[in-house]
Design a protein around this motif. Structure first.
Motif, PDB file in Angstrom:
ATOM      1  N   ASP A 185       3.561  -5.940  -1.711  1.00  0.00           N
ATOM      2  CA  ASP A 185       2.669  -5.391  -0.695  1.00  0.00           C
ATOM      3  C   ASP A 185       3.211  -5.800   0.670  1.00  0.00           C
ATOM      4  O   ASP A 185       4.190  -6.547   0.778  1.00  0.00           O
ATOM      5  CB  ASP A 185       1.243  -5.909  -0.890  1.00  0.00           C
ATOM      6  CG  ASP A 185       0.222  -5.109  -0.102  1.00  0.00           C
ATOM      7  OD1 ASP A 185       0.335  -3.862  -0.086  1.00  0.00           O
ATOM      8  OD2 ASP A 185      -0.685  -5.710   0.495  1.00  0.00           O
ATOM      9  N   GLU A 186       2.583  -5.309   1.719  1.00  0.00           N
ATOM     10  CA  GLU A 186       2.956  -5.701   3.073  1.00  0.00           C
ATOM     11  C   GLU A 186       1.682  -5.864   3.901  1.00  0.00           C
ATOM     12  O   GLU A 186       0.644  -5.293   3.581  1.00  0.00           O
ATOM     13  CB  GLU A 186       3.906  -4.694   3.741  1.00  0.00           C
ATOM     14  CG  GLU A 186       3.358  -3.289   3.821  1.00  0.00           C
ATOM     15  CD  GLU A 186       3.420  -2.550   2.519  1.00  0.00           C
ATOM     16  OE1 GLU A 186       2.370  -1.993   2.121  1.00  0.00           O
ATOM     17  OE2 GLU A 186       4.484  -2.536   1.879  1.00  0.00           O
ATOM     18  N   ALA A 187       1.787  -6.672   4.945  1.00  0.00           N
ATOM     19  CA  ALA A 187       0.626  -6.926   5.801  1.00  0.00           C
ATOM     20  C   ALA A 187       1.066  -6.923   7.256  1.00  0.00           C
ATOM     21  O   ALA A 187       2.215  -7.247   7.582  1.00  0.00           O
ATOM     22  CB  ALA A 187      -0.023  -8.261   5.453  1.00  0.00           C
ATOM     23  N   ASP A 239       7.606   2.054   6.970  1.00  0.00           N
ATOM     24  CA  ASP A 239       8.017   3.426   6.694  1.00  0.00           C
ATOM     25  C   ASP A 239       8.907   3.394   5.455  1.00  0.00           C
ATOM     26  O   ASP A 239       9.173   2.327   4.886  1.00  0.00           O
ATOM     27  CB  ASP A 239       8.721   4.065   7.899  1.00  0.00           C
ATOM     28  CG  ASP A 239       9.944   3.293   8.362  1.00  0.00           C
ATOM     29  OD1 ASP A 239      10.555   2.563   7.540  1.00  0.00           O
ATOM     30  OD2 ASP A 239      10.315   3.411   9.552  1.00  0.00           O
ATOM     31  N   LEU A 240       9.387   4.541   5.051  1.00  0.00           N
ATOM     32  CA  LEU A 240      10.177   4.624   3.828  1.00  0.00           C
ATOM     33  C   LEU A 240      11.496   3.860   3.945  1.00  0.00           C
ATOM     34  O   LEU A 240      11.962   3.255   2.973  1.00  0.00           O
ATOM     35  CB  LEU A 240      10.444   6.090   3.480  1.00  0.00           C
ATOM     36  CG  LEU A 240       9.200   6.906   3.075  1.00  0.00           C
ATOM     37  CD1 LEU A 240       9.579   8.373   2.897  1.00  0.00           C
ATOM     38  CD2 LEU A 240       8.576   6.347   1.805  1.00  0.00           C
ATOM     39  N   ASP A 241      12.097   3.872   5.125  1.00  0.00           N
ATOM     40  CA  ASP A 241      13.363   3.151   5.310  1.00  0.00           C
ATOM     41  C   ASP A 241      13.147   1.643   5.181  1.00  0.00           C
ATOM     42  O   ASP A 241      13.945   0.939   4.547  1.00  0.00           O
ATOM     43  CB  ASP A 241      13.971   3.481   6.671  1.00  0.00           C
ATOM     44  CG  ASP A 241      14.511   4.896   6.729  1.00  0.00           C
ATOM     45  OD1 ASP A 241      14.860   5.438   5.661  1.00  0.00           O
ATOM     46  OD2 ASP A 241      14.564   5.469   7.844  1.00  0.00           O
ATOM     47  N   CYS A 242      12.067   1.126   5.782  1.00  0.00           N
ATOM     48  CA  CYS A 242      11.782  -0.304   5.675  1.00  0.00           C
ATOM     49  C   CYS A 242      11.438  -0.680   4.237  1.00  0.00           C
ATOM     50  O   CYS A 242      11.821  -1.748   3.751  1.00  0.00           O
ATOM     51  CB  CYS A 242      10.638  -0.681   6.605  1.00  0.00           C
ATOM     52  SG  CYS A 242      11.093  -0.693   8.355  1.00  0.00           S
ATOM     53  N   ASN A 243      10.726   0.199   3.551  1.00  0.00           N
ATOM     54  CA  ASN A 243      10.416  -0.051   2.148  1.00  0.00           C
ATOM     55  C   ASN A 243      11.694  -0.143   1.321  1.00  0.00           C
ATOM     56  O   ASN A 243      11.846  -1.034   0.472  1.00  0.00           O
ATOM     57  CB  ASN A 243       9.518   1.062   1.621  1.00  0.00           C
ATOM     58  CG  ASN A 243       9.090   0.840   0.183  1.00  0.00           C
ATOM     59  OD1 ASN A 243       9.285   1.690  -0.674  1.00  0.00           O
ATOM     60  ND2 ASN A 243       8.499  -0.313  -0.117  1.00  0.00           N
ATOM     61  N   ARG A 244      12.647   0.760   1.600  1.00  0.00           N
ATOM     62  CA  ARG A 244      13.925   0.716   0.886  1.00  0.00           C
ATOM     63  C   ARG A 244      14.672  -0.580   1.193  1.00  0.00           C
ATOM     64  O   ARG A 244      15.252  -1.198   0.293  1.00  0.00           O
ATOM     65  CB  ARG A 244      14.778   1.921   1.274  1.00  0.00           C
ATOM     66  CG  ARG A 244      16.172   1.944   0.639  1.00  0.00           C
ATOM     67  CD  ARG A 244      16.961   3.156   1.095  1.00  0.00           C
ATOM     68  NE  ARG A 244      17.008   3.258   2.547  1.00  0.00           N
ATOM     69  CZ  ARG A 244      17.849   2.543   3.331  1.00  0.00           C
ATOM     70  NH1 ARG A 244      18.692   1.674   2.766  1.00  0.00           N
ATOM     71  NH2 ARG A 244      17.842   2.708   4.637  1.00  0.00           N
ATOM     72  N   GLY A 267       1.764   6.002   1.670  1.00  0.00           N
ATOM     73  CA  GLY A 267       2.704   7.053   2.040  1.00  0.00           C
ATOM     74  C   GLY A 267       4.063   6.541   2.443  1.00  0.00           C
ATOM     75  O   GLY A 267       5.041   7.295   2.432  1.00  0.00           O
ATOM     76  N   PHE A 268       4.171   5.259   2.802  1.00  0.00           N
ATOM     77  CA  PHE A 268       5.463   4.689   3.207  1.00  0.00           C
ATOM     78  C   PHE A 268       6.114   3.897   2.081  1.00  0.00           C
ATOM     79  O   PHE A 268       6.988   3.073   2.319  1.00  0.00           O
ATOM     80  CB  PHE A 268       5.288   3.798   4.443  1.00  0.00           C
ATOM     81  CG  PHE A 268       4.088   2.889   4.382  1.00  0.00           C
ATOM     82  CD1 PHE A 268       4.123   1.686   3.698  1.00  0.00           C
ATOM     83  CD2 PHE A 268       2.916   3.251   5.022  1.00  0.00           C
ATOM     84  CE1 PHE A 268       3.025   0.862   3.637  1.00  0.00           C
ATOM     85  CE2 PHE A 268       1.801   2.427   4.975  1.00  0.00           C
ATOM     86  CZ  PHE A 268       1.857   1.227   4.281  1.00  0.00           C
ATOM     87  N   HIS A 269       5.680   4.122   0.833  1.00  0.00           N
ATOM     88  CA  HIS A 269       6.303   3.503  -0.334  1.00  0.00           C
ATOM     89  C   HIS A 269       7.099   4.547  -1.108  1.00  0.00           C
ATOM     90  O   HIS A 269       6.620   5.660  -1.334  1.00  0.00           O
ATOM     91  CB  HIS A 269       5.244   2.892  -1.266  1.00  0.00           C
ATOM     92  CG  HIS A 269       4.687   1.606  -0.769  1.00  0.00           C
ATOM     93  ND1 HIS A 269       3.625   0.959  -1.373  1.00  0.00           N
ATOM     94  CD2 HIS A 269       5.040   0.827   0.291  1.00  0.00           C
ATOM     95  CE1 HIS A 269       3.345  -0.148  -0.719  1.00  0.00           C
ATOM     96  NE2 HIS A 269       4.197  -0.246   0.301  1.00  0.00           N
TER      97      HIS A 269
END
Length: 357
Positions: A185-187, A239-244, A267-269
């Motif tokens: 997860d992220e916070a 966002d998706l890039d940070c998730n990657r 949505g950003f996963h």
């Protein structure tokens, strides 16, 4: 005028009454036994016995009559018993059941709200203290509720707990593979002060300095369910890039392992099957709006309470990250602490089964 001594007429019972008096714990019963004991000694008048026992002369004669006619059983019987444990005196049973159901469902935020409900729905007018005691007898305690999204599906959450093992097996990982199962997860943390509770002397209202600077940082975290490993990464946004990037960070922590990541469907996963997923990383998606299934959600609250961060003022994101560091270090240096956080039977047992397959 000569005072007439009162006599029980059975001096041989004095020792029995004395023994029963020492064993009895109920104050009311001890008072009656004391009365009988003094009468058995035949050394005082009814008025003197009444003064010692703190009762009326009529009570003295009544208790002696009961003892003469029925012994200890009649003397200590309660003609008008008080309320039993959990009994709500003055409240009809049907209304009591409704009150208990209301407590079980968290219907009322305050005792005053329950008091108004009793008056409005049942015409029962009682003081605030009485209603407060009734709520306690119904098993009620005051707790802050955890917010739940209207879209939460209880059945889907239950099914996920029961079928997690099947979901892990469906990934089709080669037999004998080294497997790591993560919850991720992220916070969001920022320069806006996190106001938290503090210990302080009773009757004193605490005051903390608070700043309102809206500059944010995002902390990505993952806890490994089997071995208790913890991985964290500070990133400027979600966002998706940070998730990657974070998933690549997990993969790099053990390049030889297959990494199963349990995460929500934000949505950003990245989702299962996305071509941008790093090699050897597999996503298992949580049901929508089910944060209670992810132990990382609990971790963020623990960090916000940590010493050096709670109620802190930070001049920059760099100083905010430095304040979080001691709390994070506790988890990546102490596997037992991580396992205590993720040690939910449904999660731990099924993840262990997957890791051994």
């Amino acid at each position: 005028m000569r005072t007439r001594l009162i006599k029980l007429g059975r001096p041989e019972l004095s020792s029995q009454v004395e023994e029963r008096y020492r064993q009895e714990k109920d104050v009311r019963s001890k008072t009656r036994l004391l009365c009988v004991k003094l009468a058995a000694q035949a050394a005082q008048s009814a008025a003197q016995i009444a003064q010692v026992c703190g009762c009326s002369r009529a009570s003295v004669f009544e208790w002696l009559r009961q003892f003469r006619e029925g012994g200890f059983e009649a003397l200590l019987a309660r003609e008008r018993p008080g309320p039993q444990r959990g009994e709500m005196r003055g409240l009809p049973k049907a209304v009591q059941r409704q009150l208990e159901q209301g407590v079980q469902s968290g219907r009322w935020a305050t005792a005053e709200a329950a008091r108004q409900w009793l008056r409005r729905e049942h015409g029962i007018e009682k003081p605030y203290v009485t209603v407060w005691q009734w709520l306690k007898k119904a098993g009620g305690v005051l707790r802050v509720p955890r917010p739940r999204h209207p879209g939460h599906d209880v059945a889907a959450a239950t099914a996920f707990r029961e079928q997690l093992g099947e979901k892990l097996a469906a990934l089709g990982l080669p037999a004998g593979s080294k497997v790591k199962v993560w919850v991720m997860d992220e916070a969001r943390f920022g320069l806006h002060t996190e106001t938290r509770r503090v210990w302080i002397t009773k009757g004193t209202r605490p005051v903390v300095r608070r700043q309102t600077r809206y500059e944010w940082d995002y902390l990505y975290g993952a806890l490994e369910v089997v071995e208790g490993q913890a991985e964290f990464l500070h990133l400027p946004t979600v966002d998706l890039d940070c998730n990657r990037l974070f998933l690549e960070h997990l993969q790099a922590s053990d390049p030889e392992a297959e990494h199963i990541v349990i995460a929500d469907q934000a949505g950003f996963h990245l989702r299962p099957g996305d071509a941008r997923l790093p090699a050897h990383v597999h996503i298992v998606s949580l049901p929508p709006y089910s944060p209670e299934l992810n132990p990382c959600e609990q971790l963020w609250d623990v960090l916000k309470d940590s010493e050096g961060f709670a109620n802190g003022l930070f001049e920059s994101i760099a100083k905010l990250r430095a304040a979080l560091l001691p709390g994070l270090r506790r988890y990546w240096e102490n596997a037992a602490l991580v396992l205590s956080l993720v040690g939910r039977p449904w999660l731990h047992d099924q993840a262990n089964t997957s890791a051994k397959s």
